[in-house]
Design an enzyme around this catalytic site. Sequence first.
Site, PDB file in Angstrom:
ATOM      1  N   CYS A 291      14.260  24.896   0.320  1.00 14.04           N
ATOM      2  CA  CYS A 291      14.116  26.045  -0.570  1.00 14.04           C
ATOM      3  C   CYS A 291      14.880  27.276  -0.109  1.00 14.04           C
ATOM      4  O   CYS A 291      14.871  28.294  -0.807  1.00 14.04           O
ATOM      5  CB  CYS A 291      12.634  26.375  -0.754  1.00 14.04           C
ATOM      6  SG  CYS A 291      11.711  25.016  -1.509  1.00 14.04           S
TER       7      CYS A 291
ATOM      8  N   HIS B 165      10.178  35.817  -1.129  1.00 10.47           N
ATOM      9  CA  HIS B 165      10.085  34.396  -1.488  1.00 10.47           C
ATOM     10  C   HIS B 165       8.928  34.225  -2.470  1.00 10.47           C
ATOM     11  O   HIS B 165       9.085  33.572  -3.497  1.00 10.47           O
ATOM     12  CB  HIS B 165       9.881  33.549  -0.239  1.00 10.47           C
ATOM     13  CG  HIS B 165       9.864  32.079  -0.496  1.00 10.47           C
ATOM     14  ND1 HIS B 165      10.982  31.382  -0.903  1.00 10.47           N
ATOM     15  CD2 HIS B 165       8.855  31.173  -0.428  1.00 10.47           C
ATOM     16  CE1 HIS B 165      10.661  30.103  -1.078  1.00 10.47           C
ATOM     17  NE2 HIS B 165       9.380  29.950  -0.790  1.00 10.47           N
TER      18      HIS B 165
ATOM     19  N   GLU C 163       4.584  35.578   4.675  1.00 10.97           N
ATOM     20  CA  GLU C 163       5.680  36.490   4.345  1.00 10.97           C
ATOM     21  C   GLU C 163       5.260  37.952   4.499  1.00 10.97           C
ATOM     22  O   GLU C 163       6.033  38.789   4.989  1.00 10.97           O
ATOM     23  CB  GLU C 163       6.142  36.215   2.920  1.00 10.97           C
ATOM     24  CG  GLU C 163       7.382  36.966   2.526  1.00 10.97           C
ATOM     25  CD  GLU C 163       7.939  36.491   1.197  1.00 10.97           C
ATOM     26  OE1 GLU C 163       9.077  36.861   0.896  1.00 10.97           O
ATOM     27  OE2 GLU C 163       7.227  35.772   0.462  1.00 10.97           O
TER      28      GLU C 163
ATOM     29  N   LYS D 250       9.640  34.837  -8.885  1.00 14.35           N
ATOM     30  CA  LYS D 250       9.091  33.512  -9.179  1.00 14.35           C
ATOM     31  C   LYS D 250       7.897  33.609 -10.120  1.00 14.35           C
ATOM     32  O   LYS D 250       7.536  32.627 -10.769  1.00 14.35           O
ATOM     33  CB  LYS D 250       8.684  32.802  -7.894  1.00 14.35           C
ATOM     34  CG  LYS D 250       9.846  32.342  -7.018  1.00 14.35           C
ATOM     35  CD  LYS D 250       9.341  31.549  -5.832  1.00 14.35           C
ATOM     36  CE  LYS D 250      10.483  31.107  -4.921  1.00 14.35           C
ATOM     37  NZ  LYS D 250      11.058  32.220  -4.156  1.00 14.35           N
TER      38      LYS D 250
ATOM     39  N   HIS E 111       9.746  28.422  -9.419  1.00 20.23           N
ATOM     40  CA  HIS E 111      10.379  28.105  -8.133  1.00 20.23           C
ATOM     41  C   HIS E 111      11.335  26.935  -8.339  1.00 20.23           C
ATOM     42  O   HIS E 111      10.907  25.783  -8.406  1.00 20.23           O
ATOM     43  CB  HIS E 111       9.296  27.752  -7.111  1.00 20.23           C
ATOM     44  CG  HIS E 111       9.807  27.570  -5.716  1.00 20.23           C
ATOM     45  ND1 HIS E 111      11.142  27.640  -5.378  1.00 20.23           N
ATOM     46  CD2 HIS E 111       9.138  27.319  -4.543  1.00 20.23           C
ATOM     47  CE1 HIS E 111      11.282  27.430  -4.094  1.00 20.23           C
ATOM     48  NE2 HIS E 111      10.080  27.240  -3.558  1.00 20.23           N
TER      49      HIS E 111
ATOM     50  N   PHE F  81      10.605  24.085   3.150  1.00 20.43           N
ATOM     51  CA  PHE F  81      10.039  22.952   3.874  1.00 20.43           C
ATOM     52  C   PHE F  81      11.022  22.514   4.967  1.00 20.43           C
ATOM     53  O   PHE F  81      12.231  22.506   4.762  1.00 20.43           O
ATOM     54  CB  PHE F  81       9.767  21.790   2.920  1.00 20.43           C
ATOM     55  CG  PHE F  81       8.533  21.961   2.080  1.00 20.43           C
ATOM     56  CD1 PHE F  81       7.704  23.057   2.224  1.00 20.43           C
ATOM     57  CD2 PHE F  81       8.203  21.009   1.124  1.00 20.43           C
ATOM     58  CE1 PHE F  81       6.558  23.198   1.446  1.00 20.43           C
ATOM     59  CE2 PHE F  81       7.062  21.146   0.335  1.00 20.43           C
ATOM     60  CZ  PHE F  81       6.249  22.241   0.499  1.00 20.43           C
TER      61      PHE F  81
END
Length: 431
Positions: A178, A318, A329, A350, A355, A414
């Site tokens: 990502c 994010h 975050e 997002k 996403h 990830f």
Amino acid sequence: MTAGGRRVVITGIGVVAPGSMGREGFWDMITAGRTATRRITFFDPSRFRSQVAAEVDFDGRKLGLTAHEVHRNDRFVQMAMVAADEAVADSGLTFGAGGADDAPDPDRVGVTLGSAVGATMRLENEYVAVSDAGKHWLVDPRYATRFLHQALVPSCGATELAVRFGAHGPATVVSTGCTSGIDAVGYGAQLIEDGDADVVIAGASDAPISPISMACFDTIRATTANNADPEHASKPFDARRDGFVMGEGAAVLVLEELEHARQRGAEVYCEVSGYANRCNAFHMTGLRPDGIEMAEAIGLALDQGRIDPDEVGYVNAHGSGTKQNDRHETAAVKRSLGPTAQRVSMSSIKSMVGHSLGAIGSIEIAATALAVKRGVVPPTANYGVPDPECDLDYVPNTAREQKVDVALSVGSGFGGFQSAIVLASPTRRTA
């Protein structure tokens, strides 16, 4: 990016995003706080825990692609091509034989394209065809397209863009989950900084809204189960959130060496002042709550541009909408920015466009560059109930007019990837 080195600027932006088409439609949508999340229409999602997504109403033929281009390329490549066409047109550059006198040297033009899952939709559809919807263990290759090999190799995206614009310089695919979209732009900027290119067509694309992708994220319960209210299902930093909403899309930027852009009188959106990537080496999907790796990436990116934390005016988060990520975050921003974190504007788009895995980093960079250029910070939609552990200014629901000289865009992926990129007004530095 590094002090004293070749400076890198963004001179063109192209976007293919849910709920809109093109850069201006995308900007209008996110600054209005509109969401593009809905029940999945690409297939019957009723057997899945999460049945919502942010889909793009995309038709390559209507957007300038030929029948041959549509036939041989997966959806993620088609979206990258359309976004790249818009970005190049926006930059005013011409490429290839017969171009203008100021056309860049093809050997000095590179391509960096990010993607997390590549041709997922084409591969899945092809398997359905050759196995007759999974009925046969021994598949029949006669039912496969002759372009199946292109779906297997993610490099097909970078190849198509290189051929399209006659780019003879470095052509690279970046696949870091990502954070692919941030890393592709960061790597492209480094090519220019290091003198390996003068122009780089950089961005990312992903089209993961397919049964196999939805099943994978269902298994680990990372996606939302709020199927009754798709429009409000993505709630980053909100106490009611229950997972992210899958999306798709692409964004491509034209990166250019500053003097190269100045010599041709190009309009500049912003400067890429710093980029850094770290890995937590901790867990394939888990995050440490202290956010130290993301904080390190932010600190290194700021150091590259000789930027103090108190200069940062906006953080494009994010903000996936999972408790683990939002709290990680928030901690990272506090750790890296210190007291500035309490007053900086921070938002997650997002909440509106979902996403899109590897693509979202470049889409968020496009939004951040536009925020710097236009002095407007997009909001976090669907924000209503604060999480006590997420206590920063997330620009709830309504865009904010604000002069932004320095902005951060950050991402988690990830595998433990943590990336940060710094965009600054081109007038911030005079040399």
